[in-house]
Scaffold this active site. Sequence first.
Site, PDB file in Angstrom:
ATOM      1  N   SER A 108      72.342  40.516  54.440  1.00  0.00           N
ATOM      2  CA  SER A 108      71.045  39.904  54.143  1.00  0.00           C
ATOM      3  C   SER A 108      71.197  38.816  53.079  1.00  0.00           C
ATOM      4  O   SER A 108      71.853  37.810  53.321  1.00  0.00           O
ATOM      5  CB  SER A 108      70.058  41.012  53.748  1.00  0.00           C
ATOM      6  OG  SER A 108      68.765  40.499  53.638  1.00  0.00           O
ATOM      7  N   ASP A 160      64.863  41.542  64.597  1.00  0.00           N
ATOM      8  CA  ASP A 160      64.627  41.133  63.209  1.00  0.00           C
ATOM      9  C   ASP A 160      63.484  40.124  63.169  1.00  0.00           C
ATOM     10  O   ASP A 160      63.646  38.976  63.609  1.00  0.00           O
ATOM     11  CB  ASP A 160      65.923  40.518  62.644  1.00  0.00           C
ATOM     12  CG  ASP A 160      65.865  40.314  61.131  1.00  0.00           C
ATOM     13  OD1 ASP A 160      64.751  40.299  60.579  1.00  0.00           O
ATOM     14  OD2 ASP A 160      66.942  40.188  60.532  1.00  0.00           O
ATOM     15  N   HIS A 191      66.082  44.182  60.653  1.00  0.00           N
ATOM     16  CA  HIS A 191      66.866  43.650  59.532  1.00  0.00           C
ATOM     17  C   HIS A 191      67.777  44.731  58.938  1.00  0.00           C
ATOM     18  O   HIS A 191      68.704  44.432  58.195  1.00  0.00           O
ATOM     19  CB  HIS A 191      65.905  43.110  58.464  1.00  0.00           C
ATOM     20  CG  HIS A 191      66.536  42.081  57.590  1.00  0.00           C
ATOM     21  ND1 HIS A 191      66.961  40.855  58.039  1.00  0.00           N
ATOM     22  CD2 HIS A 191      66.850  42.106  56.264  1.00  0.00           C
ATOM     23  CE1 HIS A 191      67.496  40.163  57.044  1.00  0.00           C
ATOM     24  NE2 HIS A 191      67.447  40.908  55.968  1.00  0.00           N
TER      25      HIS A 191
END
Length: 223
Positions: A108, A160, A191
């Site tokens: 991320s 996502d 995610h």
Amino acid sequence: MTTYQPLRYVYQPARPPAGRTLLLLHGTGGDEHDLLPLAAHFGTAVNLLSLRGNASENGKPRFFRRLGVGLFDEEDVIFRTHELVRSVRQLSEREGFDVTQLVALGYSNGANMAGALLLLYPELLAGAILWRPMQPLVRHVPAFCTNRHQPVLLQPGIKDSAVPLSASAAYAALLKQGGFELSRYDANAGHNLLHDDVQAAAAWFHEHFPEPVVSPERVLSPR
Ligand code: MLT
């Protein structure tokens, strides 16, 4: 004027110390301890350097500031990338790892910092694994090019909501155009990271960075 600050870190050398080092970069709200347990899947013949981002969002560590979800403060991305590289170069002298043999593993926000390294220091990393990445520079995309043709694995999540697959495809195309050797694994996830992601990344890592073969002379004791 803001000056560069060192990043907090954990360094765990392989035993015996290896040529290759995994550079671990956590997600928002994580720290330098987060990815260490996952790094075990990448074998024992690799040193681990895990960093904590110097930016903070309401007390949550990040690698650079954002203005909203998926909307990055690109001036800060650039500043923090230079800051991180300076810190990593200093750490390579202090801890004795080879800075040309770093493979980034980021999740991320950490994947986005790894991406900023690819764009701003294209020759620096030996490879990169980007879990749930977004292109970190969109308004300020540098002209970049690598002649090392380093392997890069992108792992977007097909569910996502923060990152449309078209954006991942455009990002992959940009990296490829700059000279990176791109692979992509589309996870059946949002995610969040799944066990399958870790397995896919570890398999890719072992394929592209096989462990050195230890010759019998090195493992037998002298007579
Ligand atoms: C995050 O939650 O960290 C974002 O999805 C990625 C980023 O802000 O860099």
